[in-house]
Design a protein around this motif. Sequence first.
Motif, PDB file in Angstrom:
ATOM      1  N   PRO A  53       0.835  -1.196   0.000  1.00 45.44           N
ATOM      2  CA  PRO A  53       0.000   0.000   0.000  1.00 45.44           C
ATOM      3  C   PRO A  53       0.880   1.262   0.000  1.00 45.44           C
ATOM      4  O   PRO A  53       1.811   1.376   0.790  1.00 45.44           O
ATOM      5  CB  PRO A  53      -0.790  -0.119   1.298  1.00 45.44           C
ATOM      6  N   ILE A  54       0.561   2.173  -0.886  1.00 41.36           N
ATOM      7  CA  ILE A  54       1.391   3.355  -1.075  1.00 41.36           C
ATOM      8  C   ILE A  54       0.844   4.539  -0.282  1.00 41.36           C
ATOM      9  O   ILE A  54      -0.350   4.862  -0.363  1.00 41.36           O
ATOM     10  CB  ILE A  54       1.447   3.744  -2.566  1.00 41.36           C
ATOM     11  N   THR A  55       1.705   5.179   0.478  1.00 40.62           N
ATOM     12  CA  THR A  55       1.415   6.490   1.037  1.00 40.62           C
ATOM     13  C   THR A  55       2.235   7.509   0.245  1.00 40.62           C
ATOM     14  O   THR A  55       3.466   7.424   0.199  1.00 40.62           O
ATOM     15  CB  THR A  55       1.792   6.574   2.522  1.00 40.62           C
ATOM     16  N   MET A  56       1.547   8.414  -0.410  1.00 43.71           N
ATOM     17  CA  MET A  56       2.220   9.429  -1.213  1.00 43.71           C
ATOM     18  C   MET A  56       2.396  10.715  -0.407  1.00 43.71           C
ATOM     19  O   MET A  56       1.524  11.075   0.385  1.00 43.71           O
ATOM     20  CB  MET A  56       1.413   9.734  -2.479  1.00 43.71           C
ATOM     21  N   VAL A  57       3.521  11.383  -0.615  1.00 44.89           N
ATOM     22  CA  VAL A  57       3.682  12.739  -0.098  1.00 44.89           C
ATOM     23  C   VAL A  57       3.718  13.645  -1.319  1.00 44.89           C
ATOM     24  O   VAL A  57       4.631  13.561  -2.151  1.00 44.89           O
ATOM     25  CB  VAL A  57       4.957  12.907   0.738  1.00 44.89           C
ATOM     26  N   ARG A  58       2.699  14.474  -1.438  1.00 48.33           N
ATOM     27  CA  ARG A  58       2.519  15.297  -2.635  1.00 48.33           C
ATOM     28  C   ARG A  58       2.946  16.743  -2.393  1.00 48.33           C
ATOM     29  O   ARG A  58       2.734  17.300  -1.311  1.00 48.33           O
ATOM     30  CB  ARG A  58       1.059  15.234  -3.085  1.00 48.33           C
ATOM     31  N   PHE A  59       3.531  17.335  -3.419  1.00 50.89           N
ATOM     32  CA  PHE A  59       4.021  18.713  -3.373  1.00 50.89           C
ATOM     33  C   PHE A  59       3.462  19.462  -4.578  1.00 50.89           C
ATOM     34  O   PHE A  59       4.198  19.789  -5.514  1.00 50.89           O
ATOM     35  CB  PHE A  59       5.554  18.727  -3.406  1.00 50.89           C
ATOM     36  N   PRO A  60       2.162  19.754  -4.602  1.00 50.73           N
ATOM     37  CA  PRO A  60       1.552  20.363  -5.786  1.00 50.73           C
ATOM     38  C   PRO A  60       2.142  21.712  -6.161  1.00 50.73           C
ATOM     39  O   PRO A  60       2.127  22.092  -7.342  1.00 50.73           O
ATOM     40  CB  PRO A  60       0.074  20.484  -5.405  1.00 50.73           C
ATOM     41  N   ASP A  61       2.659  22.447  -5.177  1.00 54.97           N
ATOM     42  CA  ASP A  61       3.269  23.744  -5.450  1.00 54.97           C
ATOM     43  C   ASP A  61       4.793  23.686  -5.311  1.00 54.97           C
ATOM     44  O   ASP A  61       5.446  24.719  -5.102  1.00 54.97           O
ATOM     45  CB  ASP A  61       2.694  24.809  -4.517  1.00 54.97           C
ATOM     46  N   GLY A  62       5.343  22.479  -5.415  1.00 55.47           N
ATOM     47  CA  GLY A  62       6.780  22.318  -5.296  1.00 55.47           C
ATOM     48  C   GLY A  62       7.219  22.188  -3.850  1.00 55.47           C
ATOM     49  O   GLY A  62       6.416  22.345  -2.913  1.00 55.47           O
ATOM     50  N   THR A  63       8.484  21.889  -3.650  1.00 56.41           N
ATOM     51  CA  THR A  63       8.979  21.636  -2.295  1.00 56.41           C
ATOM     52  C   THR A  63       9.061  22.904  -1.450  1.00 56.41           C
ATOM     53  O   THR A  63       9.248  22.814  -0.237  1.00 56.41           O
ATOM     54  CB  THR A  63      10.359  20.950  -2.335  1.00 56.41           C
ATOM     55  N   ASP A  64       8.908  24.067  -2.071  1.00 60.70           N
ATOM     56  CA  ASP A  64       8.833  25.316  -1.310  1.00 60.70           C
ATOM     57  C   ASP A  64       7.433  25.549  -0.759  1.00 60.70           C
ATOM     58  O   ASP A  64       7.232  26.378   0.130  1.00 60.70           O
ATOM     59  CB  ASP A  64       9.217  26.507  -2.190  1.00 60.70           C
ATOM     60  N   GLY A  65       6.445  24.832  -1.302  1.00 62.09           N
ATOM     61  CA  GLY A  65       5.069  25.001  -0.868  1.00 62.09           C
ATOM     62  C   GLY A  65       4.667  23.969   0.161  1.00 62.09           C
ATOM     63  O   GLY A  65       5.495  23.239   0.700  1.00 62.09           O
ATOM     64  N   GLU A  66       3.385  23.915   0.425  1.00 66.55           N
ATOM     65  CA  GLU A  66       2.877  22.963   1.410  1.00 66.55           C
ATOM     66  C   GLU A  66       2.841  21.558   0.816  1.00 66.55           C
ATOM     67  O   GLU A  66       2.508  21.367  -0.346  1.00 66.55           O
ATOM     68  CB  GLU A  66       1.479  23.375   1.879  1.00 66.55           C
ATOM     69  N   ALA A  67       3.175  20.595   1.648  1.00 66.10           N
ATOM     70  CA  ALA A  67       3.113  19.192   1.252  1.00 66.10           C
ATOM     71  C   ALA A  67       2.039  18.505   2.086  1.00 66.10           C
ATOM     72  O   ALA A  67       1.676  18.970   3.168  1.00 66.10           O
ATOM     73  CB  ALA A  67       4.460  18.518   1.479  1.00 66.10           C
TER      74      ALA A  67
END
Length: 306
Positions: A53-67
């Motif tokens: 089972p995958i837990t994703m850590v998403r950075f829609p606004d890049g690593t400078d934004g909220e994850a």
Amino acid sequence: MAEKKLTVQVGERQLVLSNLDKPLYPSGYTKGEVVRYYTHVAPLLLPHISRRPITMVRFPDGTDGEAFFEKNLPRGAPDWVQTVTLSSSGSRSGRGPGTITYPLIEDLPSLVWAANLAALELHVPQWTVGPGPTRRSPDRLVFDLDPGEGASVVECARVAGRLLEVLTADGLTPLPKTSGSKGLQVCCGVRTRRPERTSVYAKAIAEQLAGEMPELVGAKMAKTLRTNKVFIDWSQNHVAKTTIAPYSLRGRDSPIVSTPITWDEVRACRTTAELTFTADDVLHRIDEHGDLLADLHDTRVALPGR
């Protein structure tokens, strides 16, 4: 600004990718480069996350934004992305037990789909799922070596060297990788019928090394006890915990990867830079070394009884 979209064929699937020229790292590394990296590394990465089972850590606004961490399958996911629904022991909101429908990344189209979501980090448990669905018993043991303030991956390498000796003496085949953050991880293939045994064993080993090397090693989680020491995090073997997958990117200032390494590299480490690898570095390493964790499954042995 309107999204820039591109329809591509990935294997037997058609995907719509968006904003491939958008930088996701301050270094300028773009979403398109993230997709390219995961496409190239897929043959090595996929076997390590299959049926997990995958837990994703998403950075829609890049690593400078909220994850944000995402366990449940995101809305709008293609119906061909495989999933598994498992019971949950509860949530931080205190709503009690429920279920989570996790994505399973079993093929290249699913991996590209996740990359297009800016899911830079992929985290997996130490166990797989079978039919039913059911959680199988753990098949991996992991020690996460986390340097406290005043320590670095150099000190982690010293601890890993001793860990190698102890685990080898117990009949295991330890394989190292970088965490892609500050430390190292040591993985072993194991067999056990009792899921709780991996945490018990890992904790015993961590406490043994903390007793042998008290000036360098800690086995307790309190951050106040970690200064100038390496914390051996044994708790990632708990059934509810996950670990960064081999070859996964990390959400840092640059596209650093959790990279399989050799024990010779561990022993030779004298600076942080020696065990820091970017996505481009990893692609070159694959050409030279292949998958340094390829034996993780084939070297499984019964978990030692301590």
